[in-house]
Design an enzyme around this catalytic site. Structure first.
Site, PDB file in Angstrom:
ATOM      1  N   ASP A  33       0.793  -1.245   0.000  1.00 47.59           N
ATOM      2  CA  ASP A  33       0.000   0.000   0.000  1.00 47.59           C
ATOM      3  C   ASP A  33       0.819   1.286   0.000  1.00 47.59           C
ATOM      4  OD1 ASP A  33      -1.906  -1.950   0.255  1.00 47.59           O
ATOM      5  OD2 ASP A  33      -2.766  -1.215   2.125  1.00 47.59           O
ATOM      6  N   LYS A 138      -6.647  -4.890  -3.011  1.00 44.72           N
ATOM      7  CA  LYS A 138      -7.293  -5.490  -1.839  1.00 44.72           C
ATOM      8  C   LYS A 138      -8.319  -4.535  -1.239  1.00 44.72           C
ATOM      9  CE  LYS A 138      -3.533  -4.247   1.387  1.00 44.72           C
ATOM     10  NZ  LYS A 138      -4.276  -3.455   2.347  1.00 44.72           N
ATOM     11  N   CYS A 171      -2.212  -2.078   7.955  1.00 46.24           N
ATOM     12  CA  CYS A 171      -2.169  -3.057   6.862  1.00 46.24           C
ATOM     13  C   CYS A 171      -0.968  -3.999   6.948  1.00 46.24           C
ATOM     14  CB  CYS A 171      -2.221  -2.347   5.519  1.00 46.24           C
ATOM     15  SG  CYS A 171      -3.844  -1.592   5.258  1.00 46.24           S
TER      16      CYS A 171
HETATM   17  N1  TIU Z   1      -2.652   0.527   4.225  1.00 42.55           N
HETATM   18  C1  TIU Z   1      -3.125   0.890   5.431  1.00 42.55           C
HETATM   19  O1  TIU Z   1      -2.454   0.743   6.447  1.00 42.55           O
HETATM   20  N2  TIU Z   1      -4.370   1.489   5.445  1.00 42.55           N
HETATM   21  C2  TIU Z   1      -4.793   2.379   6.435  1.00 42.55           C
HETATM   22  O2  TIU Z   1      -5.926   2.867   6.396  1.00 42.55           O
HETATM   23  N3  TIU Z   1      -3.885   2.688   7.399  1.00 42.55           N
HETATM   24  C3  TIU Z   1      -4.035   3.590   8.419  1.00 42.55           C
HETATM   25  O3  TIU Z   1      -3.141   3.642   9.265  1.00 42.55           O
HETATM   26  N4  TIU Z   1      -5.090   4.387   8.453  1.00 42.55           N
END
Ligand code: TIU
Length: 233
Positions: A33, A138, A171
């Site tokens: 991500d 995802k 994540c």
């Molecule tokens: N990729 C991921 O960690 N998505 C989130 O929304 N993370 C946050 O810390 N908000």
């Protein structure tokens, strides 16, 4: 019975709670991500009230790890968190929770927030995938939930994961827990994962390596790169 070929390619990395050993042929670098919506000023992450500079410090070390992995021919897999334009794969609870200035699907400076196909949903330029590298879309925090990741890794006989990306306690943690339950051995690279909250980052890494490595191992990318420098491609 001994496996001479596998032994010749074994890489050992100093790690917590103990050294981490892997065979490059059965190892993937997982980049979680690293999307503009989380990392760029004005994106979704910032709309949640977060300091994106806490995540941006991961870009340079991750670039070096990505270059080394590509040079060695390791499998590299990228993920992106996001949703279909009609939001049919986004649970209402996920969209409505909290009080962000913008919600998933709302228009933002980088297009609709966390919507597949939008500029902000894509990976930052510095870490752009190269042709042949799978990109897993995802809908959840974990990279295994409702995705083809487990099948893709299985087809390539991958059993070890070098885990990088954002955010450490969301994540990355969810994915490491999912991977550990599926039998993958995860090495989390401490300087290649980041959180908007420094204290969550620190404790999140401690939680992975605690209790004899309850979820996996933790190492610095410099130690991985030093170990790879002596590895046979
Ligand atoms: N990729 C991921 O960690 N998505 C989130 O929304 N993370 C946050 O810390 N908000």
């Amino acid at each position: 019975m001994s496996r001479p070929v596998a032994h010749r390619h074994l890489v050992q990395v100093p790690a917590r709670p103990a050294a981490y050993a892997f065979e490059p042929a059965t190892t993937a670098l997982l980049v979680i991500d690293m999307q503009r919506d989380f990392l760029e000023p004005g994106g979704f992450g910032e709309s949640l009230g977060n300091d994106v500079s806490q995540l941006r410090r991961t870009i340079d070390p991750l670039r070096r790890v990505l270059a080394a992995a590509r040079a060695l021919g390791l499998t590299v897999v990228h993920t992106r968190e996001g949703h279909l334009p009609d939001l049919s794969d986004c649970p209402p609870a996920k969209r409505q929770r909290g009080a962000p200035s913008r919600r998933i699907g709302d228009p933002g400076p980088y297009g609709r927030i966390l919507i597949r196909g939008e500029y902000g949903h894509d990976i930052v330029d510095e870490l752009a995938p190269v042709p042949g590298e799978p990109v897993i879309d995802k809908p959840g925090k974990g990279a295994f939930y409702a995705t083809e990741l487990d099948g893709l890794l299985g087809e390539r006989s991958i059993t070890s994961l070098l885990v990088t990306g954002v955010t450490t306690e969301v994540c990355v943690h969810t994915t490491v827990r999912e991977a550990n339950d599926r039998g993958y051995e995860c090495l989390v690279l401490a300087d290649c994962v980041g959180s908007y909250f420094p204290q969550f980052h620190t404790v999140g890494l401690e939680m992975i390596a605690a209790q004899g490595g309850i979820f996996g191992w933790v190492a610095d990318s410099t130690d991985l790169l030093a170990a790879l420098g002596t590895a046979t491609p």
